[in-house]
Design a protein around this motif. Structure first.
Motif, mmCIF file in Angstrom:
data_model
loop_
_atom_site.group_PDB
_atom_site.id
_atom_site.type_symbol
_atom_site.label_atom_id
_atom_site.label_comp_id
_atom_site.label_asym_id
_atom_site.label_seq_id
_atom_site.Cartn_x
_atom_site.Cartn_y
_atom_site.Cartn_z
ATOM 1 N N UNK A 284 0.828 -1.203 0.000
ATOM 2 C CA UNK A 284 0.000 0.000 0.000
ATOM 3 C C UNK A 284 0.864 1.255 0.000
ATOM 4 N N UNK A 285 1.927 1.223 0.793
ATOM 5 C CA UNK A 285 2.851 2.359 0.817
ATOM 6 C C UNK A 285 3.519 2.542 -0.541
ATOM 7 N N UNK A 286 3.906 1.435 -1.182
ATOM 8 C CA UNK A 286 4.525 1.509 -2.508
ATOM 9 C C UNK A 286 3.553 2.088 -3.525
ATOM 10 N N UNK A 287 2.295 1.663 -3.458
ATOM 11 C CA UNK A 287 1.296 2.200 -4.379
ATOM 12 C C UNK A 287 1.129 3.707 -4.200
ATOM 13 N N UNK A 288 1.097 4.154 -2.953
ATOM 14 C CA UNK A 288 0.950 5.586 -2.687
ATOM 15 C C UNK A 288 2.134 6.380 -3.221
ATOM 16 N N UNK A 289 3.333 5.834 -3.044
ATOM 17 C CA UNK A 289 4.535 6.521 -3.541
ATOM 18 C C UNK A 289 4.529 6.589 -5.062
ATOM 19 N N UNK A 290 4.114 5.495 -5.717
ATOM 20 C CA UNK A 290 4.051 5.492 -7.176
ATOM 21 C C UNK A 290 3.019 6.490 -7.690
ATOM 22 N N UNK A 291 1.861 6.539 -7.031
ATOM 23 C CA UNK A 291 0.822 7.489 -7.437
ATOM 24 C C UNK A 291 1.302 8.926 -7.282
ATOM 25 N N UNK B 238 13.847 14.617 -9.201
ATOM 26 C CA UNK B 238 14.137 14.787 -7.765
ATOM 27 C C UNK B 238 12.954 14.405 -6.875
ATOM 28 N N UNK B 239 11.743 14.758 -7.295
ATOM 29 C CA UNK B 239 10.554 14.395 -6.517
ATOM 30 C C UNK B 239 10.327 12.890 -6.543
ATOM 31 N N UNK B 240 10.565 12.256 -7.694
ATOM 32 C CA UNK B 240 10.415 10.799 -7.793
ATOM 33 C C UNK B 240 11.419 10.106 -6.882
ATOM 34 N N UNK C 119 13.139 7.413 -1.799
ATOM 35 C CA UNK C 119 13.845 7.533 -0.528
ATOM 36 C C UNK C 119 12.884 7.368 0.648
ATOM 37 N N UNK C 120 11.728 7.974 0.569
ATOM 38 C CA UNK C 120 10.750 7.886 1.657
ATOM 39 C C UNK C 120 10.267 6.453 1.851
ATOM 40 N N UNK C 121 10.259 5.682 0.776
ATOM 41 C CA UNK C 121 9.795 4.293 0.872
ATOM 42 C C UNK C 121 10.857 3.381 1.488
ATOM 43 N N UNK C 122 12.126 3.577 1.102
ATOM 44 C CA UNK C 122 13.179 2.658 1.561
ATOM 45 C C UNK C 122 13.846 3.116 2.845
ATOM 46 N N UNK D 96 3.609 9.708 -10.149
ATOM 47 C CA UNK D 96 2.869 9.936 -11.391
ATOM 48 C C UNK D 96 2.193 11.304 -11.372
ATOM 49 N N UNK D 97 1.593 11.657 -10.244
ATOM 50 C CA UNK D 97 0.945 12.968 -10.130
ATOM 51 C C UNK D 97 1.971 14.086 -10.292
ATOM 52 N N UNK D 98 3.155 13.908 -9.716
ATOM 53 C CA UNK D 98 4.204 14.916 -9.864
ATOM 54 C C UNK D 98 4.587 15.124 -11.319
ATOM 55 N N UNK D 99 4.721 14.015 -12.074
ATOM 56 C CA UNK D 99 5.042 14.112 -13.500
ATOM 57 C C UNK D 99 3.913 14.805 -14.254
#
Length: 246
Positions: A16-23, A87-89, A94-97, A26-29
């Motif tokens: 769930x955390x990984x999904x949130x980070x990926x979303x 940088x945001x990606x 970084x926040x995930x690992x 994507x939103x940042x891009x």
């Protein structure tokens, strides 16, 4: 979901955390893309400037496909949006690992992420401002007599994106060396002993990743060798600190 460490986090929590980070990535891009979409034609014009400035008087770029005038700038804007949002990606990565890293690992990984981003941007800038003018001037000067130079905009975009990626990745050599030495895969002294093979390998990589001419091959291989030496120096300083601590 918060990115603070959780000692009892389950596999579902991590997914769930990984999904949130990926979303969020994507939103940042998408945010960057929406900001740049209006300027897509101007961005492509700026990218084409190194070629246009070396083309003979009266020559121009062409579009061999009906949709190319729209899709080529659109594709470039998407790629540029990813580059700008990098940088945001990486922050999301970084926040995930970070919760699973030790304190000493956090001290090393954060600068490496910042350094890898800076080096990747430096590689792209080097390709655009240094390599492109030389390479395109060479190509236009060796065109056979009677041949009209009219480069397709989609082919040109694919060509420059390939070079951007090649130089961006090549400039990551110091990061790769530091990581290999940090994980114990190799050591600075071992890399120094392999220097003759590295020189040959750099020119082989330059030959494979750049157009088939000695100029562009050398303009990739020489920076790779300089960055190799820089990586060894930084890795040696890190090893020296480890030896002093022990």
């Amino acid at each position: 979901m918060s990115s603070t460490p959780k000692t009892n986090a389950t596999l579902f929590d991590h997914l769930l955390e990984l999904r949130n980070r990926l979303l969020r990535s994507v939103v940042g891009v998408l945010v960057v893309f929406c900001s740049l979409a209006y300027f897509a034609q101007d961005i492509y014009q700026y990218l084409a400037q190194p070629l246009l400035s070396t083309m003979p008087s009266g020559a121009q770029m062409i579009a061999t496909d009906v949709a190319s005038p729209f899709f080529a700038p659109f594709k470039l804007t998407i790629v540029l949006s990813i580059f700008i949002a990098m940088p945001y990606i990486l922050y999301q990565v970084w926040s995930f690992v970070a919760p699973g890293l030790y304190k000493n690992e956090k001290r090393l990984v954060a600068p490496l992420m910042f350094g890898s981003t800076l080096l990747f941007y430096s590689g792209i800038a080097f390709a655009y401002f240094v390599v492109f003018p030389v390479v395109f001037a060479f190509f236009t000067s060796v065109a056979p007599e009677g041949v009209v130079i009219a480069t397709d905009i989609s082919s040109y975009l694919d060509f420059v994106l390939k070079l951007f990626f090649a130089f961006g990745v090549a400039f990551e050599i110091p990061i790769a060396i530091i990581l290999m030495c940090w994980t114990g895969i190799t050591s600075p002294n071992s890399l120094r002993a392999k220097r003759p093979y590295i020189v040959v390998g750099a020119f082989v990589v330059g030959m494979l990743l750049t157009p088939p001419d000695v100029i562009s091959q050398s303009m990739l291989a020489i920076p790779m060798l300089l960055l190799f030496e820089l990586g060894i120096i930084i890795a040696s300083l890190h090893h020296k600190e480890d030896d002093e601590d022990s």
